[in-house]
Write a protein that holds these residues in place. Structure first.
Motif, PDB file in Angstrom:
ATOM      1  N   ALA A  40       0.148  -0.742 -10.247  1.00 54.23           N
ATOM      2  CA  ALA A  40       0.085  -2.135 -10.685  1.00 54.23           C
ATOM      3  C   ALA A  40      -1.282  -2.432 -11.282  1.00 54.23           C
ATOM      4  CB  ALA A  40       0.376  -3.081  -9.528  1.00 54.23           C
ATOM      5  N   GLU A  41      -1.287  -2.845 -12.546  1.00 53.79           N
ATOM      6  CA  GLU A  41      -2.535  -3.217 -13.213  1.00 53.79           C
ATOM      7  C   GLU A  41      -2.621  -4.722 -13.443  1.00 53.79           C
ATOM      8  OE1 GLU A  41      -2.773  -0.861 -16.742  1.00 53.79           O
ATOM      9  OE2 GLU A  41      -3.157   0.996 -15.651  1.00 53.79           O
ATOM     10  N   THR A  42      -1.499  -5.421 -13.219  1.00 55.56           N
ATOM     11  CA  THR A  42      -1.477  -6.880 -13.375  1.00 55.56           C
ATOM     12  C   THR A  42      -0.847  -7.488 -12.123  1.00 55.56           C
ATOM     13  OG1 THR A  42       0.728  -6.977 -14.348  1.00 55.56           O
ATOM     14  CG2 THR A  42      -1.128  -6.599 -15.863  1.00 55.56           C
ATOM     15  N   PHE A  43      -1.092  -8.793 -11.928  1.00 54.47           N
ATOM     16  CA  PHE A  43      -0.493  -9.465 -10.772  1.00 54.47           C
ATOM     17  C   PHE A  43       1.028  -9.586 -10.922  1.00 54.47           C
ATOM     18  CE2 PHE A  43      -4.884 -11.232 -10.082  1.00 54.47           C
ATOM     19  CZ  PHE A  43      -5.072 -10.598  -8.857  1.00 54.47           C
ATOM     20  N   THR A  44       1.505  -9.619 -12.157  1.00 53.03           N
ATOM     21  CA  THR A  44       2.961  -9.632 -12.384  1.00 53.03           C
ATOM     22  C   THR A  44       3.585  -8.335 -11.893  1.00 53.03           C
ATOM     23  OG1 THR A  44       2.719 -11.088 -14.304  1.00 53.03           O
ATOM     24  CG2 THR A  44       4.781  -9.847 -14.130  1.00 53.03           C
ATOM     25  N   GLU A  45       2.940  -7.210 -12.223  1.00 52.41           N
ATOM     26  CA  GLU A  45       3.438  -5.909 -11.751  1.00 52.41           C
ATOM     27  C   GLU A  45       3.373  -5.819 -10.227  1.00 52.41           C
ATOM     28  OE1 GLU A  45       2.473  -2.803 -15.389  1.00 52.41           O
ATOM     29  OE2 GLU A  45       0.862  -3.281 -13.979  1.00 52.41           O
ATOM     30  N   LEU A  46       2.304  -6.361  -9.652  1.00 52.31           N
ATOM     31  CA  LEU A  46       2.174  -6.353  -8.195  1.00 52.31           C
ATOM     32  C   LEU A  46       3.306  -7.154  -7.560  1.00 52.31           C
ATOM     33  CD1 LEU A  46       0.494  -5.694  -5.621  1.00 52.31           C
ATOM     34  CD2 LEU A  46      -0.756  -7.828  -6.023  1.00 52.31           C
ATOM     35  N   PHE A  47       3.590  -8.333  -8.109  1.00 55.91           N
ATOM     36  CA  PHE A  47       4.663  -9.177  -7.575  1.00 55.91           C
ATOM     37  C   PHE A  47       6.019  -8.502  -7.709  1.00 55.91           C
ATOM     38  CE2 PHE A  47       7.988 -12.329  -7.883  1.00 55.91           C
ATOM     39  CZ  PHE A  47       7.680 -13.246  -6.883  1.00 55.91           C
ATOM     40  N   ASP A  48       6.341  -8.043  -8.912  1.00 56.37           N
ATOM     41  CA  ASP A  48       7.672  -7.471  -9.174  1.00 56.37           C
ATOM     42  C   ASP A  48       7.924  -6.216  -8.340  1.00 56.37           C
ATOM     43  OD1 ASP A  48       8.162  -9.491 -10.960  1.00 56.37           O
ATOM     44  OD2 ASP A  48       7.695  -8.305 -12.758  1.00 56.37           O
ATOM     45  N   ASN A  49       6.930  -5.334  -8.260  1.00 55.13           N
ATOM     46  CA  ASN A  49       7.106  -4.084  -7.510  1.00 55.13           C
ATOM     47  C   ASN A  49       7.177  -4.327  -6.005  1.00 55.13           C
ATOM     48  OD1 ASN A  49       7.202  -1.874  -9.484  1.00 55.13           O
ATOM     49  ND2 ASN A  49       5.158  -2.569 -10.050  1.00 55.13           N
ATOM     50  N   THR A  50       6.412  -5.313  -5.527  1.00 57.21           N
ATOM     51  CA  THR A  50       6.487  -5.654  -4.102  1.00 57.21           C
ATOM     52  C   THR A  50       7.855  -6.238  -3.769  1.00 57.21           C
ATOM     53  OG1 THR A  50       4.107  -6.092  -4.002  1.00 57.21           O
ATOM     54  CG2 THR A  50       5.463  -7.038  -2.250  1.00 57.21           C
ATOM     55  N   LYS A  51       8.352  -7.125  -4.624  1.00 52.48           N
ATOM     56  CA  LYS A  51       9.656  -7.755  -4.402  1.00 52.48           C
ATOM     57  C   LYS A  51      10.783  -6.725  -4.427  1.00 52.48           C
ATOM     58  CE  LYS A  51      12.742 -11.359  -6.070  1.00 52.48           C
ATOM     59  NZ  LYS A  51      13.120 -12.223  -7.213  1.00 52.48           N
ATOM     60  N   ALA A  52      10.611  -5.658  -5.194  1.00 55.64           N
ATOM     61  CA  ALA A  52      11.657  -4.630  -5.315  1.00 55.64           C
ATOM     62  C   ALA A  52      11.811  -3.777  -4.051  1.00 55.64           C
ATOM     63  CB  ALA A  52      11.353  -3.728  -6.509  1.00 55.64           C
ATOM     64  N   LEU A  53      10.841  -3.839  -3.152  1.00 56.81           N
ATOM     65  CA  LEU A  53      10.918  -3.048  -1.920  1.00 56.81           C
ATOM     66  C   LEU A  53      11.928  -3.662  -0.945  1.00 56.81           C
ATOM     67  CD1 LEU A  53       7.090  -2.384  -1.408  1.00 56.81           C
ATOM     68  CD2 LEU A  53       8.782  -0.808  -2.364  1.00 56.81           C
ATOM     69  N   GLU A  54      12.529  -2.834  -0.096  1.00 65.10           N
ATOM     70  CA  GLU A  54      13.599  -3.296   0.793  1.00 65.10           C
ATOM     71  C   GLU A  54      13.032  -3.890   2.087  1.00 65.10           C
ATOM     72  OE1 GLU A  54      15.960   0.290   1.054  1.00 65.10           O
ATOM     73  OE2 GLU A  54      17.123  -0.264  -0.719  1.00 65.10           O
ATOM     74  N   TRP A  55      12.424  -5.052   1.970  1.00 69.99           N
ATOM     75  CA  TRP A  55      11.758  -5.678   3.110  1.00 69.99           C
ATOM     76  C   TRP A  55      12.722  -6.086   4.218  1.00 69.99           C
ATOM     77  CZ3 TRP A  55       6.819  -5.155   3.840  1.00 69.99           C
ATOM     78  CH2 TRP A  55       6.000  -4.866   2.751  1.00 69.99           C
ATOM     79  N   GLU A  56      13.987  -6.317   3.859  1.00 68.38           N
ATOM     80  CA  GLU A  56      14.983  -6.694   4.865  1.00 68.38           C
ATOM     81  C   GLU A  56      15.245  -5.573   5.870  1.00 68.38           C
ATOM     82  OE1 GLU A  56      17.080  -5.129   1.179  1.00 68.38           O
ATOM     83  OE2 GLU A  56      15.435  -6.533   1.595  1.00 68.38           O
ATOM     84  N   ASN A  57      14.867  -4.350   5.521  1.00 67.49           N
ATOM     85  CA  ASN A  57      15.007  -3.230   6.466  1.00 67.49           C
ATOM     86  C   ASN A  57      13.927  -3.257   7.553  1.00 67.49           C
ATOM     87  OD1 ASN A  57      17.143  -2.324   4.968  1.00 67.49           O
ATOM     88  ND2 ASN A  57      16.007  -0.704   3.914  1.00 67.49           N
ATOM     89  N   TYR A  58      12.905  -4.097   7.356  1.00 72.25           N
ATOM     90  CA  TYR A  58      11.767  -4.131   8.289  1.00 72.25           C
ATOM     91  C   TYR A  58      11.575  -5.494   8.955  1.00 72.25           C
ATOM     92  CZ  TYR A  58      10.635   0.082   5.616  1.00 72.25           C
ATOM     93  OH  TYR A  58      10.687   1.305   4.997  1.00 72.25           O
ATOM     94  N   ILE A  59      11.728  -6.568   8.173  1.00 74.60           N
ATOM     95  CA  ILE A  59      11.394  -7.902   8.680  1.00 74.60           C
ATOM     96  C   ILE A  59      12.668  -8.711   8.914  1.00 74.60           C
ATOM     97  CG2 ILE A  59      10.148 -10.047   8.216  1.00 74.60           C
ATOM     98  CD1 ILE A  59       8.255  -8.395   6.417  1.00 74.60           C
ATOM     99  N   PRO A  60      12.914  -9.140  10.154  1.00 82.13           N
ATOM    100  CA  PRO A  60      14.119  -9.931  10.440  1.00 82.13           C
ATOM    101  C   PRO A  60      13.982 -11.367   9.910  1.00 82.13           C
ATOM    102  CG  PRO A  60      12.798  -9.688  12.427  1.00 82.13           C
ATOM    103  CD  PRO A  60      12.130  -8.879  11.368  1.00 82.13           C
TER     104      PRO A  60
END
Length: 386
Positions: free
Chosen positions: A68-88
């Motif tokens: 990630a070189e921009t905050f947009t890339e940071l946001f989009d790539n973070t959102k793409a991760l499967e957080w529902e597998n970790y955080i209830p």
């Protein structure tokens, strides 16, 4: 059972010690980088690593890694991760720390804020809700960016693993428990050999050595954040890991571990800390100046953290302290000495060139771990007493 990439951070320069510990626990290492070792393990490994590893600062579950070189890339790539597998749905989550080195994104507060927003958006869509109460268990998140490569991980430990629980009161300029354990493990010392710390302070070196000798797991008497993550780790796995660690303890061993300090109050604290750690019977503490350092046996080890002179008024006393240390060590025929210090003239006043010198960062402080090696003891014949 799911497997994870687990990140174990450590002091820079001590990765080899942590790597050996992880192998000894039975896990495969996927990478070794400056200040961290990554290995593969399941939910049981998270419990066993937190309880047993002596030289890591914490155990992290790697959720994802991307550029990630921009905050947009940071946001989009973070959102793409499967957080529902970790955080209830009711999980309380926040970015507890964000580090950036040689990267285009460098504002820690902005990184923390954007990662949090991205996770919220992901979970809002998954759980089909517009607002998170966050009134459940805690899921702290850590972000590191190295040369524009972002690593996002969940912190399973909570308080740093150097907080063993035995040292509520530390003396002046204490050395952390994880660093002390790693330095001991860098030396050839073993539990049946003599160990003396003539500047023992609150007793960290002798206590960590006694715990190693008795095979007492460092995390047995503390809590971990992930103990409440029943969506990831079955509670029984924590009980099983503690039971396994308890079965390994051997308090019947014979040791010769000693801690000296000139300050009587500090020695009292050291004894109290040793009692908290359950190793008070394995260590002899004594109020004694380094000028009186002596031992009647051969082939012993000194492992110590002498004064650095952090305060200006203390610096004037350092030449005599290191000179006295060097004089007494010279009288200890066949002994080896290992000292960590940031004092630039340590070797000059100690009076002997080190056989080895390793640069180690103690927090932000650059220190040196000097090795003055004595001869190896003769091999013992079968049945021969130590």
């Amino acid at each position: 059972m799911n497997t994870y990439e687990l990140i174990a951070p450590c002091h820079f320069g001590l990765e080899s010690v942590l790597k050996r510990e992880i192998y000894d626990l039975g896990y495969d290492i996927s990478s070794v980088e400056d200040g961290k070792v990554t290995f593969v393990g399941d939910s049981e490994a998270i419990c066993r690593a937190n309880i047993n590893l002596r030289t890591t600062e914490r155990i992290l579950i790697k959720v994802g890694q991307f550029k990630a070189e921009t905050f947009t890339e940071l946001f989009d790539n973070t959102k793409a991760l499967e957080w529902e597998n970790y955080i209830p749905k009711n999980g309380k989550f926040w970015v507890t720390k964000a580090n950036s080195v040689n990267s285009k994104l460098f504002s820690s507060s902005d990184i923390q804020s954007i990662v949090k927003k991205a996770i919220v958006e992901r979970l809002k869509e998954h759980y089909r809700i517009g607002w998170f109460e966050e009134d459940g268990d805690s899921y702290p998140i850590r972000v590191t960016i190295m040369k524009d490569i972002v690593t996002i991980a969940l912190d399973t430990s909570g308080d740093s693993l150097h907080k063993r629980g035995y040292r509520p009161a530390a003396g002046k300029a204490p050395i952390s428990e994880t660093l002390a354990a790693a330095l001991i493990m860098l030396t050839p010392w073993r539990g049946d050999r003599i160990l003396v710390d003539p500047f023992c302070g609150s007793g960290t070196f002798p206590i960590e050595a006694a715990m190693i000798a008795a095979n007492i797991a460092p995390g047995m008497n503390r809590k971990f954040t992930a103990q409440k993550w029943t969506n990831i780790i079955d509670k029984q796995l924590w009980y099983d890991a503690v039971d396994e660690a308890e079965d390994m303890i051997n308090l019947d061993i014979e040791t010769d571990i000693q801690g000296f300090d000139i300050d009587a109050d500090v020695i009292r604290k050291a004894r109290s800390n040793a009692e908290n750690a359950g190793v008070e019977k394995l260590i002899h503490f004594q109020e004694r100046s380094v000028a009186d350092l002596s031992h009647h046996k051969k082939y012993g080890f000194i492992i110590t953290n002498p004064p650095y002179g952090e305060r200006l008024e203390d610096k004037e006393t350092l030449p005599e302290i290191y000179s006295a240390f060097g004089r007494q060590f010279a009288k200890l025929d066949s002994w080896s000495a290992y000292m960590i210090t940031s004092y630039e003239d340590a070797v000059k006043y100690f009076g002997r060139k080190p056989d080895k010198n390793r640069k180690i960062y103690n927090g932000m402080l650059k220190t040196y771990f000097y090795s003055f090696q004595g001869p190896k003891p003769p091999k013992k014949e079968k049945g021969q007493e130590r």
